[in-house]
Design an enzyme around this catalytic site. Structure first.
Site, PDB file in Angstrom:
ATOM      1  N   THR A  56       0.653  -0.874  -0.160  1.00 39.29           N
ATOM      2  CA  THR A  56      -0.191   0.209   0.009  1.00 39.29           C
ATOM      3  C   THR A  56       1.043   1.327  -0.181  1.00 39.29           C
ATOM      4  OG1 THR A  56      -1.470  -1.220   1.673  1.00 39.29           O
ATOM      5  CG2 THR A  56      -2.502   1.265   1.664  1.00 39.29           C
ATOM      6  N   HIS A 112       1.612  -9.381  -7.000  1.00 42.15           N
ATOM      7  CA  HIS A 112       1.944 -10.371  -5.420  1.00 42.15           C
ATOM      8  C   HIS A 112       2.751 -11.442  -6.348  1.00 42.15           C
ATOM      9  CE1 HIS A 112       0.724  -7.782  -2.295  1.00 42.15           C
ATOM     10  NE2 HIS A 112      -0.411  -7.840  -2.792  1.00 42.15           N
TER      11      HIS A 112
HETATM   12  P1  A3P Z   1       1.651  -3.412   9.805  1.00 38.89           P
HETATM   13  O1  A3P Z   1       0.545  -4.813   9.655  1.00 38.89           O
HETATM   14  O2  A3P Z   1       2.875  -3.968  10.390  1.00 38.89           O
HETATM   15  O3  A3P Z   1       1.525  -2.229  10.491  1.00 38.89           O
HETATM   16  P2  A3P Z   1       0.770  -4.329   2.758  1.00 38.89           P
HETATM   17  O4  A3P Z   1      -0.105  -2.627   2.083  1.00 38.89           O
HETATM   18  O5  A3P Z   1       1.608  -5.836   1.623  1.00 38.89           O
HETATM   19  O6  A3P Z   1      -0.703  -4.997   2.414  1.00 38.89           O
HETATM   20  O7  A3P Z   1       0.882  -4.360   4.179  1.00 38.89           O
HETATM   21  C1  A3P Z   1       0.538  -3.849   5.245  1.00 38.89           C
HETATM   22  C2  A3P Z   1       1.388  -3.347   6.452  1.00 38.89           C
HETATM   23  O8  A3P Z   1       1.932  -2.311   5.686  1.00 38.89           O
HETATM   24  C3  A3P Z   1       0.552  -2.936   7.340  1.00 38.89           C
HETATM   25  O9  A3P Z   1       1.798  -3.188   8.312  1.00 38.89           O
HETATM   26  C4  A3P Z   1       0.461  -1.747   7.634  1.00 38.89           C
HETATM   27  O10 A3P Z   1       0.765  -0.758   8.864  1.00 38.89           O
HETATM   28  C5  A3P Z   1       1.632  -1.163   6.718  1.00 38.89           C
HETATM   29  N1  A3P Z   1       1.296   0.044   6.037  1.00 38.89           N
HETATM   30  C6  A3P Z   1       0.160   0.588   5.273  1.00 38.89           C
HETATM   31  N2  A3P Z   1       0.167   1.675   4.823  1.00 38.89           N
HETATM   32  C7  A3P Z   1       1.756   2.007   5.052  1.00 38.89           C
HETATM   33  C8  A3P Z   1       2.599   3.632   5.377  1.00 38.89           C
HETATM   34  N3  A3P Z   1       2.538   4.446   4.869  1.00 38.89           N
HETATM   35  N4  A3P Z   1       3.667   3.925   5.976  1.00 38.89           N
HETATM   36  C9  A3P Z   1       4.763   2.787   6.469  1.00 38.89           C
HETATM   37  N5  A3P Z   1       4.012   1.381   6.307  1.00 38.89           N
HETATM   38  C10 A3P Z   1       2.781   1.697   5.898  1.00 38.89           C
END
Ligand code: A3P
Length: 311
Positions: A56, A112
């Site tokens: 994300t 993915h």
């Molecule tokens: P956590 O669950 O450890 O907090 P993805 O985007 O691949 O689904 O991964 C989700 C993870 O990225 C989650 O980690 C989420 O909180 C974190 N995340 C989402 N947006 C983010 C951002 N803008 N900056 C840093 N981490 C982020």
């Protein structure tokens, strides 16, 4: 598809093993169509990740790097990053990926998919560039654990998972499945290894980033990504603080607080809020014992032996 080995996965979806990876039915259905019908372009940038490793954030940063301003009219104020950058493998079944034909160049897409299962035109050097983000598998699993609590019902619908179990696994059960590689696009370490090797062989084609490095130095990571994507920041942009502004707009705190991400859903029906949690390193220790952590680390280290890839 029906001849492939199946197994339960975590999140609780029926997975099928294909070419060494555990995939959902939906992903498998798209694979054939994408190889036949998706036409990569040399100007494409493909953002790739294993789920829950920073997808994300990567989407938000890469999307913003292409725009001149971070003002109130910036699309991130009204859209979740997943609705701005679509996944190749989640294209609708009817269009088989053709919806991406309508996006003007340079296209920003995401996946993915493992490297070895990307449409050939992307990996043979004629299909643009790939930015990959990886994350410590322990934090990835822990992040998945929280994500699945909020989204399992929708995920199951998306994955066409007729054989899904409705029972919620315990963390220990999820851990066992993850250790066996039985998660969407798993094993995670094999997924990362393919992109790691591709980045070493073709550094101009594949940029390998780490979530932990991005947290440590978000501005440096963004600059590196922008140069790689062919849209480096100009001296004027640097002077006016564009890099700092993008990092601020794309920060977890900022995105999490936006109305669209507090109440909306992605086009696929997943709650936007499920994509934003803590965004820290080492969170796994609240759920995983030191023995579990050592076991997962050992499995990963053994699989990566000799590769120079470490988590
Ligand atoms: P956590 O669950 O450890 O907090 P993805 O985007 O691949 O689904 O991964 C989700 C993870 O990225 C989650 O980690 C989420 O909180 C974190 N995340 C989402 N947006 C983010 C951002 N803008 N900056 C840093 N981490 C982020």
């Amino acid at each position: 598809m029906s001849s492939l080995p199946t197994a339960p996965g975590f999140p609780p979806l029926r997975l099928r093993r294909y070419a060494g990876f555990w995939l959902t039915d939906r992903t498998l259905k798209f694979l054939g169509a994408s190889h036949a019908r998706f036409s990569p372009r040399p100007t494409d940038v493909l953002l790739v990740s294993f789920p829950k490793t920073g997808t994300t954030w990567l989407k938000a940063l890469a999307f913003s790097a292409h725009l001149p301003s971070t003002g109130a009219d910036h699309p991130l104020h009204r859209n979740n990053p997943h609705d701005l950058v679509g996944f190749l493998e989640l294209a609708g079944e009817d269009d088989d990926g053709l919806i991406y034909e309508g996006i003007p160049s340079p296209r920003l897409l995401a996946a993915h998919l493992p490297y070895s299962l990307l449409p050939h035109g992307i990996t043979d050097g004629s299909g643009g560039r790939i930015v990959y983000v990886c994350r410590d598998p322990k934090d990835t699993l822990f992040s998945f654990w929280h994500f699945h609590e909020k989204t399992t019902a929708t995920l199951q619908r998306m994955a066409d998972d007729g054989g899904a179990s409705s029972a919620m696994p315990t963390f220990e059960e999820a851990f066992e499945l993850f250790c066996k590689g039985q998660s969407m696009a798993g094993p995670q370490w094999r997924h990362a290894l393919e992109y790691w090797e591709a980045s070493r062989l073709s550094p101009d084609q594949v940029l390998f980033l780490r979530y932990e490095d991005m947290l440590r130095d978000p501005e440096g990571s963004l600059r590196k990504m922008a140069v790689f994507m062919g849209c480096p920041f100009s001296p004027e942009e640097e002077e006016t603080g564009v890099v700092r502004d993008i990092v601020e707009l794309c920060s977890l705190g900022m995105l999490k607080g936006l109305e669209v991400n507090r109440s909306g859903r992605t086009m696929l029906g997943l709650k936007n809020e499920a994509f934003f949690r803590n965004g820290t390193v080492g969170d796994w220790s609240s759920c995983m014992t030191p023995a579990m952590a050592a076991r997962l680390d050992g499995i990963v280290a053994e699989a990566l032996e000799g590769s120079m890839l470490f988590f």
